[in-house]
Scaffold this active site. Structure first.
Site, mmCIF file in Angstrom:
data_model
loop_
_atom_site.group_PDB
_atom_site.id
_atom_site.type_symbol
_atom_site.label_atom_id
_atom_site.label_comp_id
_atom_site.label_asym_id
_atom_site.label_seq_id
_atom_site.Cartn_x
_atom_site.Cartn_y
_atom_site.Cartn_z
ATOM 1 N N ASN A 102 81.363 95.836 106.971
ATOM 2 C CA ASN A 102 82.772 96.201 107.166
ATOM 3 C C ASN A 102 83.618 94.944 107.116
ATOM 4 O O ASN A 102 83.124 93.850 107.394
ATOM 5 C CB ASN A 102 82.942 96.871 108.538
ATOM 6 C CG ASN A 102 84.381 97.298 108.804
ATOM 7 O OD1 ASN A 102 85.069 97.800 107.909
ATOM 8 N ND2 ASN A 102 84.852 97.096 110.029
ATOM 9 N N HIS A 104 87.019 93.410 108.918
ATOM 10 C CA HIS A 104 87.890 93.640 110.065
ATOM 11 C C HIS A 104 88.958 92.542 110.092
ATOM 12 O O HIS A 104 88.639 91.368 109.924
ATOM 13 C CB HIS A 104 87.057 93.598 111.354
ATOM 14 C CG HIS A 104 87.876 93.866 112.577
ATOM 15 N ND1 HIS A 104 88.347 95.121 112.889
ATOM 16 C CD2 HIS A 104 88.344 93.033 113.534
ATOM 17 C CE1 HIS A 104 89.058 95.047 114.002
ATOM 18 N NE2 HIS A 104 89.071 93.797 114.418
ATOM 19 N N SER A 131 87.110 89.064 109.225
ATOM 20 C CA SER A 131 85.660 88.905 109.368
ATOM 21 C C SER A 131 84.950 90.008 108.590
ATOM 22 O O SER A 131 85.339 91.171 108.673
ATOM 23 C CB SER A 131 85.248 89.034 110.844
ATOM 24 O OG SER A 131 85.993 88.161 111.671
ATOM 25 N N ASP A 140 82.981 97.200 115.805
ATOM 26 C CA ASP A 140 83.280 95.835 115.357
ATOM 27 C C ASP A 140 82.384 94.802 116.038
ATOM 28 O O ASP A 140 82.797 93.650 116.249
ATOM 29 C CB ASP A 140 84.769 95.499 115.604
ATOM 30 C CG ASP A 140 85.696 96.465 114.876
ATOM 31 O OD1 ASP A 140 85.344 96.897 113.767
ATOM 32 O OD2 ASP A 140 86.761 96.802 115.426
HETATM 33 C C1 GRF Z 1 92.399 96.104 106.028
HETATM 34 O O1 GRF Z 1 93.287 95.347 106.775
HETATM 35 C C2 GRF Z 1 91.038 96.020 106.618
HETATM 36 O O2 GRF Z 1 90.763 94.807 107.211
HETATM 37 C C3 GRF Z 1 91.095 97.086 107.675
HETATM 38 O O3 GRF Z 1 91.881 98.120 107.137
HETATM 39 C C4 GRF Z 1 92.722 97.585 106.121
HETATM 40 C C5 GRF Z 1 92.401 98.327 104.862
HETATM 41 O O4 GRF Z 1 93.248 98.021 103.810
HETATM 42 N N1 GRF Z 1 89.758 97.447 108.075
HETATM 43 P P1 GRF Z 1 92.894 98.520 102.338
HETATM 44 O O5 GRF Z 1 92.774 100.044 102.397
HETATM 45 O O6 GRF Z 1 91.618 97.892 101.916
HETATM 46 O O7 GRF Z 1 94.056 98.117 101.497
#
Ligand code: GRF
Length: 183
Positions: A102, A104, A131, A140
């Site tokens: 993932n 984050h 991260s 997370d």
């Molecule tokens: C990103 O900020 C990611 O870190 C978080 O959700 C957002 C997703 O944005 N988990 P996208 O859909 O990839 O544009």
């Protein structure tokens, strides 16, 4: 080539970065719990196989069983969460243990969960970032595979900071996923 399945719920800018900068892996399925997610439309327009199903009405176990089936049918080896806004069940995580990553938007272990940018600004932090981590049953909480930092500038709002971090996400995620699949 490792076969990667991406799960998303929204615009999918990280998924696009993963597709456009793929090295050592192929994105073989883009799946979403939101049938109207813009990221899903982008994937379909670009010829990528997609899977869309809302858990609404069928419940989480049936939803996850169908998702798991689609991932297996596509012979996915690694799942990349990219703005996937749902918690995967412990059973799903256990089935894919060590094979879900993932991104984050914080420098973990700081600011797990939501509203990371507002919390970093409110705390007066000088730096923020993102991260890439392994997904475990703890939100997370899995092993961090890589991070990128950006400065927090005077006058930053959660939105301006989010945009700066997002640019860093788009560089970091494909890079770390490439390293991860080569392990
Ligand atoms: C990103 O900020 C990611 O870190 C978080 O959700 C957002 C997703 O944005 N988990 P996208 O859909 O990839 O544009």
């Amino acid at each position: 080539m490792r076969r990667v399945g991406v799960l998303l719920s929204g615009r999918g800018s990280n998924m696009i970065a993963l597709v456009e900068q793929a090295r050592g892996y192929d994105v073989v399925l883009v799946a979403s719990d939101k049938p109207d997610a813009p990221g899903l439309a982008w994937a379909a327009e670009h010829g990528l196989p997609t899977f869309a199903l809302s858990p609404r009405g069928i419940g989480k176990p049936a939803y996850e069983a169908a998702l798991d089936g689609a991932l297996r049918e596509a012979e996915v080896e690694v799942i990349a969460l990219a703005g996937y806004m749902r918690l995967l069940s412990d059973a799903f995580v256990a089935r894919w243990r060590g094979r879900i990553v993932n991104i984050h938007p914080s420098l973990l272990p700081a600011y797990k969960g939501l509203d990371t940018h507002a919390r970093a600004i409110a705390a007066g932090d000088a730096r923020a970032g993102c991260s890439v981590h392994l997904v475990t049953e703890e939100l997370d909480g899995g092993q961090v595979l890589g991070q990128a930092e950006v400065p927090i500038l005077p006058g930053d709002t959660p939105d301006t900071l989010a945009a700066r971090v997002l640019t860093a996400e788009h560089r970091l995620y494909p890079c770390i996923l490439s390293e991860f699949v080569r392990r």
